[in-house]
Every structure is written in structure tokens, then in C-alpha cells.
Design a protein around this motif. Structure first.
Motif, PDB file in Angstrom:
ATOM      1  N   LEU A   9       0.834  -1.202   0.000  1.00 42.17           N
ATOM      2  CA  LEU A   9       0.000   0.000   0.000  1.00 42.17           C
ATOM      3  C   LEU A   9       0.869   1.253   0.000  1.00 42.17           C
ATOM      4  O   LEU A   9       0.603   2.203  -0.736  1.00 42.17           O
ATOM      5  CB  LEU A   9      -0.954   0.002   1.193  1.00 42.17           C
ATOM      6  CG  LEU A   9      -1.875   1.221   1.290  1.00 42.17           C
ATOM      7  CD1 LEU A   9      -2.729   1.377   0.031  1.00 42.17           C
ATOM      8  CD2 LEU A   9      -2.750   1.134   2.525  1.00 42.17           C
ATOM      9  N   GLN A  10       1.913   1.238   0.796  1.00 39.74           N
ATOM     10  CA  GLN A  10       2.821   2.390   0.848  1.00 39.74           C
ATOM     11  C   GLN A  10       3.428   2.646  -0.533  1.00 39.74           C
ATOM     12  O   GLN A  10       3.528   3.793  -0.971  1.00 39.74           O
ATOM     13  CB  GLN A  10       3.908   2.132   1.884  1.00 39.74           C
ATOM     14  CG  GLN A  10       4.780   3.334   2.148  1.00 39.74           C
ATOM     15  CD  GLN A  10       5.775   3.067   3.282  1.00 39.74           C
ATOM     16  OE1 GLN A  10       5.598   2.145   4.069  1.00 39.74           O
ATOM     17  NE2 GLN A  10       6.806   3.873   3.355  1.00 39.74           N
ATOM     18  N   ILE A  13       0.875   4.326  -2.776  1.00 43.00           N
ATOM     19  CA  ILE A  13       0.724   5.738  -2.402  1.00 43.00           C
ATOM     20  C   ILE A  13       1.893   6.550  -2.955  1.00 43.00           C
ATOM     21  O   ILE A  13       1.703   7.623  -3.524  1.00 43.00           O
ATOM     22  CB  ILE A  13       0.610   5.885  -0.870  1.00 43.00           C
ATOM     23  CG1 ILE A  13      -0.726   5.300  -0.390  1.00 43.00           C
ATOM     24  CG2 ILE A  13       0.743   7.351  -0.452  1.00 43.00           C
ATOM     25  CD1 ILE A  13      -0.838   5.168   1.117  1.00 43.00           C
ATOM     26  N   GLU A  14       3.104   6.021  -2.809  1.00 45.17           N
ATOM     27  CA  GLU A  14       4.291   6.730  -3.287  1.00 45.17           C
ATOM     28  C   GLU A  14       4.298   6.863  -4.810  1.00 45.17           C
ATOM     29  O   GLU A  14       4.873   7.794  -5.348  1.00 45.17           O
ATOM     30  CB  GLU A  14       5.555   6.019  -2.798  1.00 45.17           C
ATOM     31  CG  GLU A  14       5.773   6.197  -1.305  1.00 45.17           C
ATOM     32  CD  GLU A  14       6.883   5.332  -0.736  1.00 45.17           C
ATOM     33  OE1 GLU A  14       7.525   4.565  -1.493  1.00 45.17           O
ATOM     34  OE2 GLU A  14       7.100   5.413   0.486  1.00 45.17           O
ATOM     35  N   ASN A  16       1.711   7.519  -6.438  1.00 43.89           N
ATOM     36  CA  ASN A  16       0.565   8.400  -6.692  1.00 43.89           C
ATOM     37  C   ASN A  16      -0.595   7.691  -7.382  1.00 43.89           C
ATOM     38  O   ASN A  16      -1.305   8.275  -8.200  1.00 43.89           O
ATOM     39  CB  ASN A  16       0.985   9.634  -7.510  1.00 43.89           C
ATOM     40  CG  ASN A  16       1.887  10.531  -6.702  1.00 43.89           C
ATOM     41  OD1 ASN A  16       1.637  10.798  -5.529  1.00 43.89           O
ATOM     42  ND2 ASN A  16       2.964  10.980  -7.313  1.00 43.89           N
ATOM     43  N   LYS A  17      -0.790   6.417  -7.055  1.00 49.13           N
ATOM     44  CA  LYS A  17      -1.927   5.677  -7.588  1.00 49.13           C
ATOM     45  C   LYS A  17      -3.204   6.203  -6.936  1.00 49.13           C
ATOM     46  O   LYS A  17      -3.195   6.697  -5.807  1.00 49.13           O
ATOM     47  CB  LYS A  17      -1.792   4.174  -7.307  1.00 49.13           C
ATOM     48  CG  LYS A  17      -0.558   3.541  -7.907  1.00 49.13           C
ATOM     49  CD  LYS A  17      -0.652   3.462  -9.408  1.00 49.13           C
ATOM     50  CE  LYS A  17       0.548   2.710  -9.973  1.00 49.13           C
ATOM     51  NZ  LYS A  17       0.670   2.781 -11.391  1.00 49.13           N
ATOM     52  N   ASP A  18      -4.305   6.108  -7.661  1.00 49.53           N
ATOM     53  CA  ASP A  18      -5.596   6.549  -7.133  1.00 49.53           C
ATOM     54  C   ASP A  18      -6.108   5.473  -6.175  1.00 49.53           C
ATOM     55  O   ASP A  18      -6.574   4.424  -6.605  1.00 49.53           O
ATOM     56  CB  ASP A  18      -6.584   6.768  -8.284  1.00 49.53           C
ATOM     57  CG  ASP A  18      -7.898   7.346  -7.804  1.00 49.53           C
ATOM     58  OD1 ASP A  18      -7.924   7.979  -6.723  1.00 49.53           O
ATOM     59  OD2 ASP A  18      -8.917   7.149  -8.497  1.00 49.53           O
ATOM     60  N   ILE A  19      -5.959   5.738  -4.881  1.00 50.85           N
ATOM     61  CA  ILE A  19      -6.305   4.748  -3.862  1.00 50.85           C
ATOM     62  C   ILE A  19      -7.330   5.348  -2.913  1.00 50.85           C
ATOM     63  O   ILE A  19      -7.206   6.499  -2.489  1.00 50.85           O
ATOM     64  CB  ILE A  19      -5.056   4.341  -3.054  1.00 50.85           C
ATOM     65  CG1 ILE A  19      -3.981   3.821  -4.007  1.00 50.85           C
ATOM     66  CG2 ILE A  19      -5.404   3.292  -2.021  1.00 50.85           C
ATOM     67  CD1 ILE A  19      -2.644   3.697  -3.371  1.00 50.85           C
ATOM     68  N   ILE A  21      -8.768   4.843   0.699  1.00 54.75           N
ATOM     69  CA  ILE A  21      -8.485   4.175   1.969  1.00 54.75           C
ATOM     70  C   ILE A  21      -9.573   4.536   2.969  1.00 54.75           C
ATOM     71  O   ILE A  21      -9.861   5.714   3.187  1.00 54.75           O
ATOM     72  CB  ILE A  21      -7.107   4.591   2.508  1.00 54.75           C
ATOM     73  CG1 ILE A  21      -6.012   4.260   1.475  1.00 54.75           C
ATOM     74  CG2 ILE A  21      -6.821   3.906   3.848  1.00 54.75           C
ATOM     75  CD1 ILE A  21      -4.655   4.846   1.800  1.00 54.75           C
ATOM     76  N   ILE A  35      -3.456   7.225   8.038  1.00 56.32           N
ATOM     77  CA  ILE A  35      -2.766   7.311   6.761  1.00 56.32           C
ATOM     78  C   ILE A  35      -3.267   8.566   6.053  1.00 56.32           C
ATOM     79  O   ILE A  35      -4.476   8.849   6.050  1.00 56.32           O
ATOM     80  CB  ILE A  35      -3.024   6.047   5.916  1.00 56.32           C
ATOM     81  CG1 ILE A  35      -2.443   4.815   6.627  1.00 56.32           C
ATOM     82  CG2 ILE A  35      -2.422   6.204   4.523  1.00 56.32           C
ATOM     83  CD1 ILE A  35      -2.795   3.506   5.975  1.00 56.32           C
ATOM     84  N   GLY A  37      -4.884  11.017   3.799  1.00 61.10           N
ATOM     85  CA  GLY A  37      -5.958  10.884   2.822  1.00 61.10           C
ATOM     86  C   GLY A  37      -7.009   9.848   3.162  1.00 61.10           C
ATOM     87  O   GLY A  37      -8.020   9.730   2.465  1.00 61.10           O
ATOM     88  N   TRP A  93       2.095  -0.262  10.055  1.00 58.80           N
ATOM     89  CA  TRP A  93       2.275   0.819   9.079  1.00 58.80           C
ATOM     90  C   TRP A  93       3.540   1.610   9.380  1.00 58.80           C
ATOM     91  O   TRP A  93       3.764   2.058  10.513  1.00 58.80           O
ATOM     92  CB  TRP A  93       1.070   1.759   9.114  1.00 58.80           C
ATOM     93  CG  TRP A  93       1.162   2.889   8.125  1.00 58.80           C
ATOM     94  CD1 TRP A  93       1.421   4.202   8.403  1.00 58.80           C
ATOM     95  CD2 TRP A  93       1.004   2.811   6.709  1.00 58.80           C
ATOM     96  NE1 TRP A  93       1.426   4.932   7.243  1.00 58.80           N
ATOM     97  CE2 TRP A  93       1.181   4.096   6.181  1.00 58.80           C
ATOM     98  CE3 TRP A  93       0.737   1.763   5.819  1.00 58.80           C
ATOM     99  CZ2 TRP A  93       1.085   4.387   4.812  1.00 58.80           C
ATOM    100  CZ3 TRP A  93       0.644   2.039   4.461  1.00 58.80           C
ATOM    101  CH2 TRP A  93       0.822   3.341   3.984  1.00 58.80           C
TER     102      TRP A  93
END
Length: 98
Positions: A9-10, A13-14, A16-19, A21, A35, A37, A93
Motif C-alpha cells: 500500500l505504501q 501511495i508513493e 501516486n496511484k488513485d487509492i 483508503i 494514513i 488521505g 504501518w
């Protein structure tokens, strides 16, 4: 049940995927850290707030250790949502928080 590690997941995020949460911990837990966002919907309110979610999107569910988020995944899957459980929860995390 689909799962994702904290490291996976990290990385997303790094990149810049559209995630999307969803943190299912209680409000007082989330005020300490979450986390960046992540949207807080406590597990006990999920049934009443699932109308806020979009079935065409994928959601990563997060809690303290992975148990509550696992229950959230099971519930939302039964309602037709595309959801993934973050294993290890916030205890595992290592990424940035707010």
C-alpha cells in the motif's frame, strides 16, 4: 478475502496511484494518527454510511491490527463492493501519517 501488505500500500501511495483508503477505527483512534488521505468510517457505522461509497471504486480497509478491517471487508464484499484488507493494520504501518 483480498489482502494487501502495508508495504504494498505504501508503494502504491508513493507511486501516486488513485487509492481509496477507509479507516474503520474509532474516531479517537484516528485523531492520534491515520494514513494521509484516509477517510474515517468507524466499523460500527459502516452499514449506515456505505451509501457514501461507490461500488465502481476499489477500497483498502484499515484498522489497528487487521481484525476490524477484515470484518469490514467481509461485510462490504457481501454488499457488492470491491474491497481489500490491509494486513497488520496501523501497528505495522511505517508510511507517513497525519
Amino acid at each position: 478475502m483480498k489482502k494487501i501488505s502495508t508495504k504494498e500500500l505504501q508503494n502504491l501511495i508513493e507511486e501516486n496511484k488513485d487509492i481509496n483508503i477507509i479507516d474503520v477505527r474509532e474516531v479517537d483512534e484516528v485523531t492520534q494518527e491515520k494514513i494521509i488521505g484516509a477517510i474515517n468510517i468507524p466499523l460500527g457505522l459502516l452499514e449506515f454510511r456505505m451509501h457514501e461509497l461507490d461500488k465502481s471504486k476499489k477500497y483498502v480497509m484499515v484498522c489497528r491490527s487487521g481484525g476490524r478491517s477484515g470484518r469490514a471487508v467481509q461485510f462490504l464484499e457481501s454488499q457488492g463492493f470491491n474491497v481489500i484488507n490491509m494486513t497488520g493494520g496501523m501497528l505495522a504501518w511505517e508510511g507517513q501519517t497525519e
